[in-house]
Design a protein around this motif. Structure first.
Motif, PDB file in Angstrom:
ATOM      1  N   GLY A  98     -13.688  -4.125  -5.742  1.00 43.73           N
ATOM      2  CA  GLY A  98     -14.028  -2.845  -5.121  1.00 43.73           C
ATOM      3  C   GLY A  98     -12.872  -1.867  -5.050  1.00 43.73           C
ATOM      4  N   LEU A 100      -9.605   0.090  -6.925  1.00 37.90           N
ATOM      5  CA  LEU A 100      -9.128   0.490  -8.249  1.00 37.90           C
ATOM      6  C   LEU A 100      -7.656   0.880  -8.257  1.00 37.90           C
ATOM      7  CD1 LEU A 100     -12.235   2.682  -9.205  1.00 37.90           C
ATOM      8  CD2 LEU A 100     -11.800   0.288  -9.787  1.00 37.90           C
ATOM      9  N   HIS A 101      -6.977   0.733  -7.122  1.00 40.90           N
ATOM     10  CA  HIS A 101      -5.561   1.128  -7.053  1.00 40.90           C
ATOM     11  C   HIS A 101      -4.687   0.079  -7.747  1.00 40.90           C
ATOM     12  CE1 HIS A 101      -7.472   3.296  -3.702  1.00 40.90           C
ATOM     13  NE2 HIS A 101      -6.549   4.229  -3.909  1.00 40.90           N
ATOM     14  N   ASP A 102      -3.866   0.552  -8.697  1.00 35.35           N
ATOM     15  CA  ASP A 102      -3.058  -0.456  -9.397  1.00 35.35           C
ATOM     16  C   ASP A 102      -1.572  -0.146  -9.511  1.00 35.35           C
ATOM     17  OD1 ASP A 102      -3.061   1.491 -11.348  1.00 35.35           O
ATOM     18  OD2 ASP A 102      -3.910   0.233 -12.925  1.00 35.35           O
ATOM     19  N   SER A 146      -3.718  -7.790  -4.215  1.00 37.01           N
ATOM     20  CA  SER A 146      -3.313  -6.474  -3.721  1.00 37.01           C
ATOM     21  C   SER A 146      -4.560  -5.698  -3.287  1.00 37.01           C
ATOM     22  CB  SER A 146      -2.595  -5.723  -4.852  1.00 37.01           C
ATOM     23  OG  SER A 146      -2.253  -4.425  -4.456  1.00 37.01           O
ATOM     24  N   THR A 150      -8.719  -0.054   3.480  1.00 40.98           N
ATOM     25  CA  THR A 150      -9.096  -0.890   4.635  1.00 40.98           C
ATOM     26  C   THR A 150     -10.459  -1.548   4.387  1.00 40.98           C
ATOM     27  OG1 THR A 150      -9.813   1.178   5.630  1.00 40.98           O
ATOM     28  CG2 THR A 150      -7.778   0.260   6.462  1.00 40.98           C
TER      29      THR A 150
HETATM   30 CO1  B1M Z   1      -6.634   6.300  -3.186  1.00 41.81          CO
HETATM   31  N1  B1M Z   1      -6.517   6.080  -1.259  1.00 41.81           N
HETATM   32  N2  B1M Z   1      -8.574   6.363  -3.079  1.00 41.81           N
HETATM   33  N3  B1M Z   1      -6.554   6.728  -5.052  1.00 41.81           N
HETATM   34  N4  B1M Z   1      -4.781   6.599  -2.968  1.00 41.81           N
HETATM   35  C1  B1M Z   1      -5.193   5.870  -0.686  1.00 41.81           C
HETATM   36  C2  B1M Z   1      -4.851   4.372  -0.655  1.00 41.81           C
HETATM   37  C3  B1M Z   1      -5.358   6.495   0.763  1.00 41.81           C
HETATM   38  C4  B1M Z   1      -4.402   5.885   1.804  1.00 41.81           C
HETATM   39  C5  B1M Z   1      -5.212   8.027   0.683  1.00 41.81           C
HETATM   40  C6  B1M Z   1      -5.508   8.708   1.994  1.00 41.81           C
HETATM   41  O1  B1M Z   1      -6.594   9.067   2.275  1.00 41.81           O
HETATM   42  N5  B1M Z   1      -4.534   8.879   2.816  1.00 41.81           N
HETATM   43  C7  B1M Z   1      -6.873   6.202   1.056  1.00 41.81           C
HETATM   44  C8  B1M Z   1      -7.168   4.856   1.725  1.00 41.81           C
HETATM   45  C9  B1M Z   1      -7.548   5.002   3.178  1.00 41.81           C
HETATM   46  C10 B1M Z   1      -7.791   3.673   3.785  1.00 41.81           C
HETATM   47  O2  B1M Z   1      -8.551   2.859   3.333  1.00 41.81           O
HETATM   48  N6  B1M Z   1      -7.088   3.449   4.875  1.00 41.81           N
HETATM   49  C11 B1M Z   1      -7.457   6.280  -0.342  1.00 41.81           C
HETATM   50  C12 B1M Z   1      -8.814   6.533  -0.611  1.00 41.81           C
HETATM   51  C13 B1M Z   1      -9.691   6.833   0.572  1.00 41.81           C
HETATM   52  C14 B1M Z   1      -9.345   6.523  -1.923  1.00 41.81           C
HETATM   53  C15 B1M Z   1     -10.780   6.764  -2.357  1.00 41.81           C
HETATM   54  C16 B1M Z   1     -11.860   6.110  -1.486  1.00 41.81           C
HETATM   55  C17 B1M Z   1     -10.947   8.306  -2.440  1.00 41.81           C
HETATM   56  C18 B1M Z   1     -12.322   8.792  -2.804  1.00 41.81           C
HETATM   57  O3  B1M Z   1     -12.827   8.531  -3.855  1.00 41.81           O
HETATM   58  N7  B1M Z   1     -12.889   9.500  -1.847  1.00 41.81           N
HETATM   59  C19 B1M Z   1     -10.806   6.202  -3.801  1.00 41.81           C
HETATM   60  C20 B1M Z   1     -11.168   4.699  -3.818  1.00 41.81           C
HETATM   61  C21 B1M Z   1     -11.315   4.189  -5.222  1.00 41.81           C
HETATM   62  C22 B1M Z   1     -11.388   2.674  -5.243  1.00 41.81           C
HETATM   63  O4  B1M Z   1     -10.354   2.013  -5.244  1.00 41.81           O
HETATM   64  N8  B1M Z   1     -12.593   2.120  -5.224  1.00 41.81           N
HETATM   65  C23 B1M Z   1      -9.369   6.395  -4.184  1.00 41.81           C
HETATM   66  C24 B1M Z   1      -8.971   6.625  -5.484  1.00 41.81           C
HETATM   67  C25 B1M Z   1      -7.664   6.816  -5.868  1.00 41.81           C
HETATM   68  C26 B1M Z   1      -7.255   7.181  -7.291  1.00 41.81           C
HETATM   69  C27 B1M Z   1      -8.108   6.481  -8.362  1.00 41.81           C
HETATM   70  C28 B1M Z   1      -7.411   8.692  -7.440  1.00 41.81           C
HETATM   71  C29 B1M Z   1      -5.736   6.820  -7.292  1.00 41.81           C
HETATM   72  C30 B1M Z   1      -5.425   5.404  -7.816  1.00 41.81           C
HETATM   73  C31 B1M Z   1      -4.875   5.437  -9.217  1.00 41.81           C
HETATM   74  C32 B1M Z   1      -4.263   4.104  -9.584  1.00 41.81           C
HETATM   75  O5  B1M Z   1      -3.826   3.323  -8.779  1.00 41.81           O
HETATM   76  N9  B1M Z   1      -4.206   3.910 -10.875  1.00 41.81           N
HETATM   77  C33 B1M Z   1      -5.419   6.843  -5.796  1.00 41.81           C
HETATM   78  C34 B1M Z   1      -4.092   6.914  -5.280  1.00 41.81           C
HETATM   79  C35 B1M Z   1      -2.993   7.048  -6.290  1.00 41.81           C
HETATM   80  C36 B1M Z   1      -3.826   6.862  -3.893  1.00 41.81           C
HETATM   81  C37 B1M Z   1      -2.501   7.121  -3.143  1.00 41.81           C
HETATM   82  C38 B1M Z   1      -2.308   8.637  -3.188  1.00 41.81           C
HETATM   83  C39 B1M Z   1      -1.257   6.460  -3.683  1.00 41.81           C
HETATM   84  C40 B1M Z   1      -1.330   4.935  -3.784  1.00 41.81           C
HETATM   85  C41 B1M Z   1      -0.127   4.449  -4.542  1.00 41.81           C
HETATM   86  O6  B1M Z   1      -0.213   4.179  -5.727  1.00 41.81           O
HETATM   87  N10 B1M Z   1       1.035   4.423  -3.866  1.00 41.81           N
HETATM   88  C42 B1M Z   1      -2.830   6.557  -1.695  1.00 41.81           C
HETATM   89  C43 B1M Z   1      -2.137   7.318  -0.580  1.00 41.81           C
HETATM   90  C44 B1M Z   1      -0.821   6.690  -0.211  1.00 41.81           C
HETATM   91  O7  B1M Z   1      -0.595   5.512  -0.381  1.00 41.81           O
HETATM   92  N11 B1M Z   1       0.032   7.484   0.354  1.00 41.81           N
HETATM   93  C45 B1M Z   1      -4.292   6.456  -1.712  1.00 41.81           C
HETATM   94  C46 B1M Z   1       2.307   4.038  -4.497  1.00 41.81           C
HETATM   95  C47 B1M Z   1       2.394   2.514  -4.595  1.00 41.81           C
HETATM   96  C48 B1M Z   1       3.722   2.131  -5.230  1.00 41.81           C
HETATM   97  O8  B1M Z   1       2.337   1.992  -3.281  1.00 41.81           O
HETATM   98  O9  B1M Z   1       0.191   0.723  -3.722  1.00 41.81           O
HETATM   99  O10 B1M Z   1       1.207   0.820  -1.380  1.00 41.81           O
HETATM  100  P1  B1M Z   1       1.381   0.777  -2.834  1.00 41.81           P
HETATM  101  O11 B1M Z   1       2.215  -0.516  -3.237  1.00 41.81           O
HETATM  102  C49 B1M Z   1       3.410  -0.895  -2.572  1.00 41.81           C
HETATM  103  C50 B1M Z   1       3.176  -1.849  -1.396  1.00 41.81           C
HETATM  104  O12 B1M Z   1       1.950  -1.656  -0.744  1.00 41.81           O
HETATM  105  C51 B1M Z   1       3.353  -3.197  -1.999  1.00 41.81           C
HETATM  106  O13 B1M Z   1       4.276  -3.014  -3.054  1.00 41.81           O
HETATM  107  C52 B1M Z   1       4.149  -1.701  -3.598  1.00 41.81           C
HETATM  108  C53 B1M Z   1       5.514  -1.121  -3.921  1.00 41.81           C
HETATM  109  O14 B1M Z   1       6.559  -1.563  -3.164  1.00 41.81           O
HETATM  110  N12 B1M Z   1       2.224  -3.947  -2.550  1.00 41.81           N
HETATM  111  C54 B1M Z   1       2.237  -5.307  -2.517  1.00 41.81           C
HETATM  112  C55 B1M Z   1       1.121  -3.544  -3.203  1.00 41.81           C
HETATM  113  N13 B1M Z   1       0.409  -4.592  -3.579  1.00 41.81           N
HETATM  114  C56 B1M Z   1       1.058  -5.697  -3.182  1.00 41.81           C
HETATM  115  C57 B1M Z   1       0.772  -7.049  -3.336  1.00 41.81           C
HETATM  116  C58 B1M Z   1       1.652  -7.984  -2.799  1.00 41.81           C
HETATM  117  C59 B1M Z   1       2.800  -7.581  -2.136  1.00 41.81           C
HETATM  118  C60 B1M Z   1       3.107  -6.244  -1.989  1.00 41.81           C
HETATM  119  O15 B1M Z   1       1.471  -9.323  -2.891  1.00 41.81           O
HETATM  120  C61 B1M Z   1       0.385  -9.818  -3.593  1.00 41.81           C
END
Ligand code: B1M
Length: 215
Positions: A98, A100-102, A146, A150
């Protein structure tokens, strides 16, 4: 403007080709790859994230920024990874069903490979059965999940229950991470380990494999 600021700004504008060449320039200047990652690429992604949250940018802009982020990370990859290290364990990695974040997952893979682990990356939207199937097939040490939403982090519990339900809970260590995941969530679903970022995920995975292989 410093190169790191330029990287961040070009990433925010989704200019993948420019990000790639700026990252290369920064490497050529001798900038630490981890600094380029943190202060260039991740800084830019952070700004986009804030704007996304405040509805100042929308999914298409975030997607092209993510593509630029991945393009820049690929240039950094060989510099973050330690070349020629023998595999010290096997990890099955994926973003849960479910979700798609990678970008974060890809960084975790890069860091783990850099520490000499073999990583089988199942991609995004991975159902629990697929994690288990791959782990059995590759005789893996760790299943690493990963999640960025929520609404999808609860899938981690399903992965653990699927592994346990098939009688394999003792065979694999299960690791969880991603922005909404916490240590207490990890405990509550019965995972073995939580890591807050890619670098500590890699260190922890190496330690876990060592401990598991030691008996
Ligand atoms: Co999305 N998105 N997104 N999004 N997106 C977030 C996560 C969100 C926080 C933005 C917001 O509203 N503030 C929010 C989630 C809210 C919540 O649930 N609390 C959100 C939402 C709501 C959505 C959609 C529902 C939006 C919509 O369609 N209305 C939708 C859902 C799609 C789906 O997944 N089914 C969606 C879609 C997308 C895009 C497709 C547009 C795109 C993803 C593209 C892609 O990944 N190829 C996207 C993006 C890019 C984001 C934000 C802007 C950036 C995420 C990111 O890549 N961060 C994000 C907002 C934010 O985070 N500020 C957001 C950089 C990355 C390096 O960090 O992934 O946290 P992160 O990884 C870190 C750590 O977490 C850790 O290590 C990494 C680096 O040190 N880590 C691990 C990660 N995985 C790990 C596993 C481990 C250990 C550590 O062990 C196994």
């Amino acid at each position: 403007m410093s190169l790191l600021t330029e990287i961040s700004e070009m990433l925010q504008r989704g200019k993948a080709a420019e990000v790639k060449s700026l990252v290369q320039n920064a490497l050529d200047e001798g900038t630490d790859p981890r600094v380029i990652l943190e202060e260039g690429l991740l800084h830019g992604m952070g700004v986009i994230g804030e704007k996304f949250k405040n509805n100042e940018v929308y999914v298409p802009e975030v997607l092209i920024a993510a593509r630029a982020m991945n393009a820049g990370s690929e240039i950094l990859k060989p510099h973050l990874a330690g070349a020629g290290v023998e595999a010290s364990g096997t990890v099955i990695l994926g973003t849960v069903k479910g979700d798609l974040h990678d970008i974060g997952k890809n960084l975790v893979r890069m860091m783990m490979e850099g520490k000499g682990l073999e990583v089988i990356d199942l991609g995004v939207d991975v159902p629990p059965e697929k994690f288990l199937e791959a782990a059995l097939e590759r005789n893996a040490d760790i299943i690493a999940c990963s999640a960025l939403l929520t609404t999808t982090m609860t899938e981690m519990k399903n992965v653990i229950e699927t592994v346990a339900g098939e009688g394999h809970r003792d065979r694999f260590r299960i690791m969880v991470g991603g922005a909404p995941v916490t240590e207490s969530f990890c405990k509550s679903v019965g995972a073995d380990l939580y890591a807050p970022d890619a670098s500590s995920a890699a260190d922890a995975a190496v330690a876990l494999c060592r401990e598991k292989r030691a008996g």
